[in-house]
Design a protein around this motif. Sequence first.
Motif, PDB file in Angstrom:
ATOM      1  N   ASP A   1     -20.452  14.713  18.928  1.00 10.70           N
ATOM      2  CA  ASP A   1     -20.576  13.063  19.151  1.00 10.70           C
ATOM      3  C   ASP A   1     -20.639  13.166  20.437  1.00 10.70           C
ATOM      4  O   ASP A   1     -21.081  11.828  20.722  1.00 10.70           O
ATOM      5  CB  ASP A   1     -19.043  13.675  18.489  1.00 10.70           C
ATOM      6  CG  ASP A   1     -18.290  14.470  17.860  1.00 10.70           C
ATOM      7  OD1 ASP A   1     -19.766  14.459  16.632  1.00 10.70           O
ATOM      8  OD2 ASP A   1     -17.468  14.581  16.978  1.00 10.70           O
TER       9      ASP A   1
ATOM     10  N   ASP B   1     -19.021   3.938  15.606  1.00 12.67           N
ATOM     11  CA  ASP B   1     -19.352   3.708  14.010  1.00 12.67           C
ATOM     12  C   ASP B   1     -17.910   4.072  13.648  1.00 12.67           C
ATOM     13  O   ASP B   1     -17.338   4.776  13.839  1.00 12.67           O
ATOM     14  CB  ASP B   1     -19.934   4.455  13.937  1.00 12.67           C
ATOM     15  CG  ASP B   1     -20.453   5.977  14.160  1.00 12.67           C
ATOM     16  OD1 ASP B   1     -19.202   5.925  14.775  1.00 12.67           O
ATOM     17  OD2 ASP B   1     -20.944   7.093  13.273  1.00 12.67           O
ATOM     18  N   GLU B   2     -18.243   3.551  12.169  1.00 12.34           N
ATOM     19  CA  GLU B   2     -16.755   4.216  11.172  1.00 12.34           C
ATOM     20  C   GLU B   2     -17.290   5.277  10.545  1.00 12.34           C
ATOM     21  O   GLU B   2     -18.190   5.168  10.173  1.00 12.34           O
ATOM     22  CB  GLU B   2     -16.338   2.999  10.376  1.00 12.34           C
ATOM     23  CG  GLU B   2     -15.061   3.954   9.592  1.00 12.34           C
ATOM     24  CD  GLU B   2     -14.412   2.269   8.233  1.00 12.34           C
ATOM     25  OE1 GLU B   2     -13.826   2.297   7.268  1.00 12.34           O
ATOM     26  OE2 GLU B   2     -15.250   1.073   8.653  1.00 12.34           O
ATOM     27  N   PRO B   3     -16.462   6.402  10.783  1.00 12.44           N
ATOM     28  CA  PRO B   3     -17.348   7.525  10.617  1.00 12.44           C
ATOM     29  C   PRO B   3     -17.403   8.145   9.142  1.00 12.44           C
ATOM     30  O   PRO B   3     -17.460   9.098   8.483  1.00 12.44           O
ATOM     31  CB  PRO B   3     -15.926   8.651  11.702  1.00 12.44           C
ATOM     32  CG  PRO B   3     -14.837   8.040  12.105  1.00 12.44           C
ATOM     33  CD  PRO B   3     -14.783   6.577  12.076  1.00 12.44           C
TER      34      PRO B   3
ATOM     35  N   TRP C   1     -12.711   0.858  15.437  1.00 12.07           N
ATOM     36  CA  TRP C   1     -13.785   1.803  16.012  1.00 12.07           C
ATOM     37  C   TRP C   1     -14.356   2.064  16.685  1.00 12.07           C
ATOM     38  O   TRP C   1     -15.019   0.534  16.976  1.00 12.07           O
ATOM     39  CB  TRP C   1     -14.548   1.923  14.859  1.00 12.07           C
ATOM     40  CG  TRP C   1     -13.799   2.538  13.252  1.00 12.07           C
ATOM     41  CD1 TRP C   1     -12.884   1.834  12.003  1.00 12.07           C
ATOM     42  CD2 TRP C   1     -12.646   3.630  13.190  1.00 12.07           C
ATOM     43  NE1 TRP C   1     -12.878   2.218  11.232  1.00 12.07           N
ATOM     44  CE2 TRP C   1     -12.329   3.598  11.749  1.00 12.07           C
ATOM     45  CE3 TRP C   1     -12.942   5.370  13.510  1.00 12.07           C
ATOM     46  CZ2 TRP C   1     -11.397   4.319  10.689  1.00 12.07           C
ATOM     47  CZ3 TRP C   1     -11.778   5.856  12.887  1.00 12.07           C
ATOM     48  CH2 TRP C   1     -11.269   5.722  11.317  1.00 12.07           C
TER      49      TRP C   1
ATOM     50  N   LYS D   1     -20.746  12.110  14.794  1.00 10.95           N
ATOM     51  CA  LYS D   1     -19.849  11.217  14.468  1.00 10.95           C
ATOM     52  C   LYS D   1     -19.301  10.369  16.466  1.00 10.95           C
ATOM     53  O   LYS D   1     -18.995  10.631  16.383  1.00 10.95           O
ATOM     54  CB  LYS D   1     -19.608   9.822  13.361  1.00 10.95           C
ATOM     55  CG  LYS D   1     -21.155  10.616  12.917  1.00 10.95           C
ATOM     56  CD  LYS D   1     -20.653   9.816  10.767  1.00 10.95           C
ATOM     57  CE  LYS D   1     -20.694   9.674   9.966  1.00 10.95           C
ATOM     58  NZ  LYS D   1     -20.667   9.266   9.086  1.00 10.95           N
TER      59      LYS D   1
ATOM     60  N   TRP E   1     -19.898  16.124  10.144  1.00  6.67           N
ATOM     61  CA  TRP E   1     -20.148  15.453  10.801  1.00  6.67           C
ATOM     62  C   TRP E   1     -20.459  15.425  11.988  1.00  6.67           C
ATOM     63  O   TRP E   1     -19.470  15.320  12.849  1.00  6.67           O
ATOM     64  CB  TRP E   1     -20.798  13.870   9.812  1.00  6.67           C
ATOM     65  CG  TRP E   1     -21.257  14.185   8.210  1.00  6.67           C
ATOM     66  CD1 TRP E   1     -20.480  14.407   7.004  1.00  6.67           C
ATOM     67  CD2 TRP E   1     -22.604  14.797   7.564  1.00  6.67           C
ATOM     68  NE1 TRP E   1     -20.568  14.372   6.065  1.00  6.67           N
ATOM     69  CE2 TRP E   1     -22.083  14.874   5.961  1.00  6.67           C
ATOM     70  CE3 TRP E   1     -23.625  15.348   8.332  1.00  6.67           C
ATOM     71  CZ2 TRP E   1     -22.882  15.905   5.361  1.00  6.67           C
ATOM     72  CZ3 TRP E   1     -24.334  16.053   7.408  1.00  6.67           C
ATOM     73  CH2 TRP E   1     -24.219  15.907   6.143  1.00  6.67           C
TER      74      TRP E   1
ATOM     75  N   GLY F   1     -17.794   7.867  16.075  1.00  4.91           N
ATOM     76  CA  GLY F   1     -16.321   7.018  15.828  1.00  4.91           C
ATOM     77  C   GLY F   1     -15.195   8.683  16.033  1.00  4.91           C
ATOM     78  O   GLY F   1     -13.642   8.259  15.908  1.00  4.91           O
ATOM     79  N   TRP F   2     -15.520  10.142  15.747  1.00  6.08           N
ATOM     80  CA  TRP F   2     -14.840  10.810  16.389  1.00  6.08           C
ATOM     81  C   TRP F   2     -14.223  10.962  17.850  1.00  6.08           C
ATOM     82  O   TRP F   2     -13.812  11.890  17.883  1.00  6.08           O
ATOM     83  CB  TRP F   2     -15.423  12.208  15.902  1.00  6.08           C
ATOM     84  CG  TRP F   2     -15.717  12.311  14.258  1.00  6.08           C
ATOM     85  CD1 TRP F   2     -17.425  13.047  14.099  1.00  6.08           C
ATOM     86  CD2 TRP F   2     -15.162  12.073  13.023  1.00  6.08           C
ATOM     87  NE1 TRP F   2     -17.099  12.505  12.634  1.00  6.08           N
ATOM     88  CE2 TRP F   2     -15.743  12.469  11.907  1.00  6.08           C
ATOM     89  CE3 TRP F   2     -14.296  11.375  12.537  1.00  6.08           C
ATOM     90  CZ2 TRP F   2     -15.863  12.343  10.967  1.00  6.08           C
ATOM     91  CZ3 TRP F   2     -14.155  11.376  11.348  1.00  6.08           C
ATOM     92  CH2 TRP F   2     -14.719  11.375  10.718  1.00  6.08           C
TER      93      TRP F   2
ATOM     94  N   PRO G   1     -26.555   5.800  17.040  1.00 13.10           N
ATOM     95  CA  PRO G   1     -26.592   6.459  16.093  1.00 13.10           C
ATOM     96  C   PRO G   1     -27.904   7.016  15.906  1.00 13.10           C
ATOM     97  O   PRO G   1     -27.782   8.249  15.360  1.00 13.10           O
ATOM     98  CB  PRO G   1     -25.324   5.846  14.995  1.00 13.10           C
ATOM     99  CG  PRO G   1     -26.083   4.335  14.940  1.00 13.10           C
ATOM    100  CD  PRO G   1     -26.592   4.439  16.584  1.00 13.10           C
TER     101      PRO G   1
END
Length: 343
Positions: free
Chosen positions: A182, A129-131, A126, A142, A140, A144-145, A190
Amino acid sequence: MKFSQRDLDGAVRAGVIARETRDALVAFLEDGREGAPAFTMANVLYYLGGLIVIGAMTIFVTDAWQRLGGLGHLLIGAGYGLAFLFMGNWLWKGRGQRVPGGILVTAAVCMTPLVVFGVQELSGWWAWDEPGMYEDFYRWIKGGWFFMEIGTVVAGLLALRRFRFPFITLPIAFCLWFMSMDLTAVLYGPDFTWDQRKIVSLCFGLAMLVVGYLVDRRTRQDFAFWLYLFGMLAFWGGLTSLDSDSETSKFVYCCVNLLLMAVSVILQRRVFIVFGALGVSIYLGHLAADVFDDTLSFSFALSGLGLLVILAGLQYHKHREAIEEKALCLLPAAIRRTLPRYR
């Protein structure tokens, strides 16, 4: 003014145009409208079925999907995507059914986030961050997407090269809109602030509108609609949510929305006037609630302004072509030649 094929046949019988001219004109117009949505029962069922399929495999996923794991997500996403692509290509190329074929190709593109998510789960990589769960992709913001969105945009562009179907721009524009949110987490981490998100959304939305304009100039079919729509969501949403304590900045906000309404006339795009009108209404609501709260005459003056706007709309409807022609004449010739209506 709209013309039907029956009108053109009547013009041929009256000797106004030659039959060869009519045939060439009909072929030209049909080529430009190919794949465009038409309000027929068949097309309604095509699009409804396509939206149900896309929603079932994307937006309406449940917690049960998490039990499939990375390999399950990858296999289901790739399997459905290839099946949709194969059926879409068969209908498009083999049966000449471009609308249902194009919708299935669009559904195949919509499986890209699930495929990318499965690959990232299997690899454990990732970038930021791991979403979390896949269903949170639609809930959300994030970082990670980000690669799921990039992958969908790339898959959509590749699909457009082979299948010239405007509906395929829907998942592209949708993921660009998500990216506008994102991207804030990617740029600032984050712990980003809402002010940073607003600025990124505003700038990214403006860039999407510019891209939509460039696409609109170069294509006869409407490939720009979804770019304009989601671009306006990002731009206008960021602009409207910006904090402002001064009346001057609020007035500038109103002027920007009035400018959007003018752009709607020039580009012949209703999406600009819808958001512009909402923005002007928000500003007038601010005046009523905060500035002229104790002024009794404000409501009467505002109602009078509304009646004047209605009268202006009546005059515009009556003299639309002349007004738009005069408005365009105010623009430099170099700019007029770049407008989509002159392509």
